[in-house]
Design a protein around this motif. Structure first.
Motif, mmCIF file in Angstrom:
data_model
loop_
_atom_site.group_PDB
_atom_site.id
_atom_site.type_symbol
_atom_site.label_atom_id
_atom_site.label_comp_id
_atom_site.label_asym_id
_atom_site.label_seq_id
_atom_site.Cartn_x
_atom_site.Cartn_y
_atom_site.Cartn_z
ATOM 1 N N THR A 187 0.821 -1.216 0.000
ATOM 2 C CA THR A 187 0.000 0.000 0.000
ATOM 3 C C THR A 187 0.860 1.273 0.000
ATOM 4 N N TYR A 188 2.166 1.100 0.211
ATOM 5 C CA TYR A 188 3.103 2.211 0.372
ATOM 6 C C TYR A 188 2.634 3.152 1.468
ATOM 7 N N ASN A 189 2.272 4.422 1.129
ATOM 8 C CA ASN A 189 1.985 5.308 2.275
ATOM 9 C C ASN A 189 0.527 5.304 2.745
ATOM 10 N N GLY A 190 -0.307 4.541 2.097
ATOM 11 C CA GLY A 190 -1.690 4.456 2.572
ATOM 12 C C GLY A 190 -2.645 4.054 1.462
ATOM 13 N N GLY A 191 -3.925 4.219 1.723
ATOM 14 C CA GLY A 191 -4.930 3.892 0.724
ATOM 15 C C GLY A 191 -5.078 5.058 -0.244
ATOM 16 N N THR A 192 -4.864 4.778 -1.516
ATOM 17 C CA THR A 192 -4.943 5.863 -2.513
ATOM 18 C C THR A 192 -5.996 5.489 -3.556
ATOM 19 N N VAL A 193 -7.056 6.268 -3.575
ATOM 20 C CA VAL A 193 -8.213 5.904 -4.392
ATOM 21 C C VAL A 193 -8.473 6.960 -5.470
ATOM 22 N N TRP A 194 -8.879 6.469 -6.637
ATOM 23 C CA TRP A 194 -9.231 7.315 -7.780
ATOM 24 C C TRP A 194 -10.744 7.179 -7.987
ATOM 25 N N SER A 195 -11.472 8.232 -7.617
ATOM 26 C CA SER A 195 -12.944 8.140 -7.685
ATOM 27 C C SER A 195 -13.508 8.525 -9.040
ATOM 28 N N LYS A 196 -12.681 9.073 -9.900
ATOM 29 C CA LYS A 196 -13.125 9.591 -11.219
ATOM 30 C C LYS A 196 -14.249 10.610 -11.036
ATOM 31 N N ASP A 197 -14.242 11.260 -9.881
ATOM 32 C CA ASP A 197 -15.302 12.216 -9.530
ATOM 33 C C ASP A 197 -16.682 11.573 -9.642
ATOM 34 N N ASN A 198 -16.766 10.318 -9.325
ATOM 35 C CA ASN A 198 -18.031 9.605 -9.496
ATOM 36 C C ASN A 198 -18.499 8.939 -8.203
ATOM 37 N N LEU A 199 -18.414 9.711 -7.117
ATOM 38 C CA LEU A 199 -19.001 9.294 -5.844
ATOM 39 C C LEU A 199 -18.572 7.877 -5.448
ATOM 40 N N LYS A 200 -19.445 7.210 -4.691
ATOM 41 C CA LYS A 200 -19.137 5.873 -4.184
ATOM 42 C C LYS A 200 -18.834 4.881 -5.330
ATOM 43 N N GLU A 201 -19.626 4.963 -6.402
ATOM 44 C CA GLU A 201 -19.451 4.026 -7.520
ATOM 45 C C GLU A 201 -18.068 4.160 -8.131
ATOM 46 N N GLY A 202 -17.572 5.400 -8.186
ATOM 47 C CA GLY A 202 -16.232 5.625 -8.749
ATOM 48 C C GLY A 202 -15.175 4.934 -7.909
ATOM 49 N N ALA A 203 -15.278 5.089 -6.586
ATOM 50 C CA ALA A 203 -14.299 4.454 -5.693
ATOM 51 C C ALA A 203 -14.403 2.938 -5.780
ATOM 52 N N GLN A 204 -15.650 2.462 -5.792
ATOM 53 C CA GLN A 204 -15.886 1.011 -5.855
ATOM 54 C C GLN A 204 -15.223 0.392 -7.089
ATOM 55 N N SER A 205 -15.242 1.131 -8.193
ATOM 56 C CA SER A 205 -14.727 0.568 -9.446
ATOM 57 C C SER A 205 -13.195 0.658 -9.543
ATOM 58 N N ASP A 206 -12.567 1.346 -8.603
ATOM 59 C CA ASP A 206 -11.092 1.440 -8.620
ATOM 60 C C ASP A 206 -10.515 0.254 -7.833
ATOM 61 N N GLU A 207 -10.398 -0.865 -8.531
ATOM 62 C CA GLU A 207 -10.000 -2.096 -7.832
ATOM 63 C C GLU A 207 -8.626 -1.980 -7.192
ATOM 64 N N GLU A 208 -7.708 -1.351 -7.939
ATOM 65 C CA GLU A 208 -6.350 -1.237 -7.410
ATOM 66 C C GLU A 208 -6.339 -0.344 -6.157
ATOM 67 N N GLY A 209 -7.049 0.772 -6.251
ATOM 68 C CA GLY A 209 -7.129 1.684 -5.105
ATOM 69 C C GLY A 209 -7.748 0.998 -3.894
ATOM 70 N N MET A 210 -8.814 0.228 -4.146
ATOM 71 C CA MET A 210 -9.479 -0.429 -3.017
ATOM 72 C C MET A 210 -8.592 -1.494 -2.394
ATOM 73 N N SER A 211 -7.705 -2.087 -3.202
ATOM 74 C CA SER A 211 -6.805 -3.082 -2.595
ATOM 75 C C SER A 211 -5.797 -2.378 -1.675
ATOM 76 N N THR A 212 -5.405 -1.141 -1.996
ATOM 77 C CA THR A 212 -4.508 -0.408 -1.072
ATOM 78 C C THR A 212 -5.256 -0.031 0.220
ATOM 79 N N VAL A 213 -6.544 0.231 0.087
ATOM 80 C CA VAL A 213 -7.366 0.573 1.259
ATOM 81 C C VAL A 213 -7.477 -0.631 2.197
ATOM 82 N N ARG A 214 -7.747 -1.791 1.603
ATOM 83 C CA ARG A 214 -7.856 -2.998 2.445
ATOM 84 C C ARG A 214 -6.513 -3.303 3.115
ATOM 85 N N ALA A 215 -5.434 -3.132 2.336
ATOM 86 C CA ALA A 215 -4.103 -3.444 2.889
ATOM 87 C C ALA A 215 -3.763 -2.504 4.048
ATOM 88 N N ILE A 216 -4.033 -1.216 3.892
ATOM 89 C CA ILE A 216 -3.653 -0.283 4.972
ATOM 90 C C ILE A 216 -4.555 -0.511 6.193
#
Ligand SMILES: Cc1cc2nc3c(=O)[nH]c(=O)nc-3n(C[C@H](O)[C@H](O)[C@H](O)COP(=O)(O)O)c2cc1C
Length: 217
Positions: A160-189
């Protein structure tokens, strides 16, 4: 139980809050970890005006402004660990989180009496930007700066390096949900934070003994 407090600073129930929930769920996969999430939405936190009254009056809370949620700050004092999540605003934390941090200036009083007050606590960060490389890492640095000023152990990790880093594409919850790589950093941190909190809390007696024996600088 070991308590991890999640703090979400978005003014909306959207990508940041969703990401924080996922991080806290990951922390709960560690035995004995319980989590609570607070959000700064609608808290209308005032700004610190540097009157220094909290210092002069040796208070645990801001004394200039008294119309704000002190219970939330009591939770901060009591928690064993923190997962703080901010949306990226101009490559940094947002104003809500800045106000939250600055109203914690009275922690200075607590640390004057007990320099080690925060030393057995752990902290980690999540940031959510609308652009893939929009300042997630600089935002996390600001959250880490807050932890450093308290001596809170800052948690990162190779996954995760320095933490959870998420790309929402300015699309609210759905945007974050669809960022699989970002969500894996969130789970890891989230999980790394839970493990670190578990480890430190299981060593509490040894840690306490060490501090009593040392002459602290
Ligand atoms: C004032 C403002 C400044 C922003 N600046 C950035 C930025 O510098 N980089 C970026 O990637 N996204 C930026 N964004 C987009 C938000 O970070 C993004 O939409 C994020 O998902 C918002 O979190 P939320 O959905 O939890 O509210 C900005 C949004 C606002 C309102």
């Amino acid at each position: 139980m070991i308590k991890i407090l999640g703090i979400g600073s978005s003014p909306r129930k959207a990508a940041t809050e969703y990401s924080l929930e996922q991080g806290l769920k990951a922390a709960e996969t560690v035995p004995e970890i319980e989590t609570e999430m607070i959000v700064l939405r609608n808290k209308n936190l005032p700004h610190c005006i540097h009157c220094d009254r909290c210092i002069k009056e040796d208070s645990r809370f801001c004394v200039y402004h008294d119309n704000y949620d002190k219970e939330m700050y009591e939770k901060f004092y009591k928690a064993d660990g923190y997962l703080i999540a901010s949306p990226v605003y101009t490559m940094n934390i947002n104003a809500q989180l800045t106000s939250f941090f600055n109203l914690l200036r009275p922690t200075w009083n607590v640390m004057q009496k007990n320099p080690a007050y925060f030393w057995d606590k752990v902290g980690a960060a999540i940031s959510v930007g609308g652009t893939r490389h929009g300042g997630q890492e600089t935002t996390i640095n600001s959250i880490h700066g807050f932890y450093y000023t308290h001596g809170i152990h800052v948690i990162g990790g190779a996954e995760t390096y320095n933490g959870g880093t998420v790309w929402s594409k300015d699309n609210l919850k759905e945007g974050a949900q669809s960022d699989e790589e970002g969500m894996s950093t969130v789970r890891a941190i989230g999980q790394r934070l839970g493990v670190a909190a578990y480890q430190l809390n299981h060593d509490k007696e040894t840690n306490q003994k060490l501090l009593e024996e040392l002459e602290l600088y």
